[in-house]
Design an enzyme around this catalytic site. Structure first.
Site, PDB file in Angstrom:
ATOM      1  N   TYR A   1      41.339  11.441 -56.717  1.00  0.00           N
ATOM      2  CA  TYR A   1      42.344  11.385 -55.663  1.00  0.00           C
ATOM      3  C   TYR A   1      43.380  10.328 -56.014  1.00  0.00           C
ATOM      4  O   TYR A   1      43.147   9.422 -56.825  1.00  0.00           O
ATOM      5  CB  TYR A   1      41.706  11.081 -54.307  1.00  0.00           C
ATOM      6  CG  TYR A   1      41.165   9.670 -54.157  1.00  0.00           C
ATOM      7  CD1 TYR A   1      41.960   8.631 -53.679  1.00  0.00           C
ATOM      8  CD2 TYR A   1      39.839   9.369 -54.504  1.00  0.00           C
ATOM      9  CE1 TYR A   1      41.460   7.344 -53.545  1.00  0.00           C
ATOM     10  CE2 TYR A   1      39.336   8.094 -54.365  1.00  0.00           C
ATOM     11  CZ  TYR A   1      40.147   7.077 -53.883  1.00  0.00           C
ATOM     12  OH  TYR A   1      39.652   5.801 -53.765  1.00  0.00           O
ATOM     13  N   CYS A   2      44.547  10.449 -55.397  1.00  0.00           N
ATOM     14  CA  CYS A   2      45.611   9.453 -55.533  1.00  0.00           C
ATOM     15  C   CYS A   2      46.449   9.505 -54.256  1.00  0.00           C
ATOM     16  O   CYS A   2      46.026  10.048 -53.246  1.00  0.00           O
ATOM     17  CB  CYS A   2      46.453   9.685 -56.789  1.00  0.00           C
ATOM     18  SG  CYS A   2      47.208  11.322 -56.883  1.00  0.00           S
ATOM     19  N   THR A   3      47.643   8.958 -54.276  1.00  0.00           N
ATOM     20  CA  THR A   3      48.451   8.849 -53.058  1.00  0.00           C
ATOM     21  C   THR A   3      48.880  10.211 -52.515  1.00  0.00           C
ATOM     22  O   THR A   3      48.623  10.541 -51.360  1.00  0.00           O
ATOM     23  CB  THR A   3      49.698   7.986 -53.317  1.00  0.00           C
ATOM     24  OG1 THR A   3      49.301   6.744 -53.886  1.00  0.00           O
ATOM     25  CG2 THR A   3      50.454   7.732 -52.015  1.00  0.00           C
TER      26      THR A   3
END
Length: 343
Positions: free
Chosen positions: A198-200
């Site tokens: 996951y990331c932003t």
């Protein structure tokens, strides 16, 4: 033809206040083959400047990465414009959880070698051969699976104020730093473990998922829309929120509240705090976490040396930060020996 900003950030902020109208902060990205990024950049600037769109946008041969502030009353016009671009039709728009009319104060559209710097020189790497996208509900199920390795693809200063429960959070300064570290740490589990990332907003995970598939990982997943879309779905569907703390964002807000936990601490006194600031000394501009008490005590600076500098006349401060050697020290993200409580 005007292809650049004519107003300063201060002038733009004043105009936004005078207008008294709501704006929407949003972001989107798309990996695509863009033949002439410079021409595409100019096309976007002319159209978006006319719509009073502001933001930071990167265009490259591999696609576009955009973080924007759009007048709410012109959102339909903006959406119609991007839908008219064949590879952007129905692209997912990540609407910010917390809105701020001054999240961006200029329109900056830059042509870059890549929309996400990765340091890769592999001609056989296909960024469009991505991993499986999962929504918030499926993501929650996956991260409870003992055969899952959950990896945060963001940098240390982002994950420090907020991350998912049980996530691996590499202590890295850039996205490119994390790619080899993660591959090396998980090299013995390319077939038996589920790699969930996951990331932003999803853009780094999308490239990483394609990279790890290219490197032989068999079960690769990414959180669709990143933390921003996860927070929206959790609220809309009444799901359990497994994110702890704040989501770091790259605009004037610096973060969005996703849960009530404060998991970070002030870098100067060690008290619970998750508010990022920049050192008031412009020759330093260090990004770090500072509580209100320390901000008052330190005059919004990271060190006593910086406190001394901001007391100097402006021309003297400007002289001190002149030159390439000094400018290279600016915009460091929490890496400084003056910060006693930086983990």
């Amino acid at each position: 033809m005007q292809l650049y900003n004519t107003l300063s950030a201060k002038e733009r902020a004043a105009l936004i206040e005078q207008a008294g109208e709501d704006r929407l902060t949003l972001s989107f990205y798309k990996y695509a083959q863009i033949g002439n990024p410079e021409l595409f950049r100019n096309h976007l600037f002319v159209a978006w400047d006319a719509m009073d769109v502001l933001g930071r946008i990167y265009v490259a041969h591999e696609g576009i990465n955009a973080q924007l502030s759009v007048p709410a009353k012109r959102f339909t016009e903006f959406k119609a414009f991007i839908d008219d671009i064949y590879f952007l039709k129905n692209v997912r728009l990540n609407i910010a959880i917390e809105q701020d009319n001054k999240s961006f104060l200029k329109l900056k559209i830059k042509v870059r070698p890549k929309i996400v710097a990765d340091g890769l020189q592999d001609e056989t790497f296909d960024v469009t051969n991505k991993g499986m996208h999962v929504d918030a509900e499926k993501f929650n199920q996956l991260i409870e699976d003992p055969d899952t390795v959950l990896v945060d693809m963001r940098n240390h200063y982002e994950s420090e104020i907020g991350h998912f429960k049980n996530a691996v959070t590499p202590d890295v300064d850039t996205f490119r730093d994390s790619l080899d570290i993660i591959e090396n740490d998980l090299k013995d589990h390319k077939e038996d473990k589920k790699l969930v990332m996951y990331c932003t907003g999803g853009i780094r995970c999308e490239k990483a998922s394609a990279y790890y598939k290219h490197k032989g990982f068999k079960q690769v997943y990414q959180l669709e829309g990143g933390i921003i879309e996860y927070a929206r779905q959790v609220k809309a569907k009444g799901l359990e929120n497994k994110f702890l703390g704040k989501n770091f964002v790259f605009d004037h807000r610096r973060s969005e509240q996703i849960s009530n936990q404060v998991i970070a601490r002030c870098h100067q006194c060690g008290e619970p705090c998750d508010t990022h600031v920049n050192c008031a000394n412009e020759a330093c501009h260090l990004l770090f976490i500072q509580c209100e008490s320390c901000a008052k005590k330190m005059n919004n600076c990271c060190s006593t040396d910086c406190q001394d500098i901001i007391k100097l006349p402006y021309d003297e401060q400007k002289r001190l930060r002149a030159g390439k050697k000094n400018s290279n020290k600016i915009f460091k993200k929490g890496r400084s020996p003056v910060l006693k409580f930086k983990v």
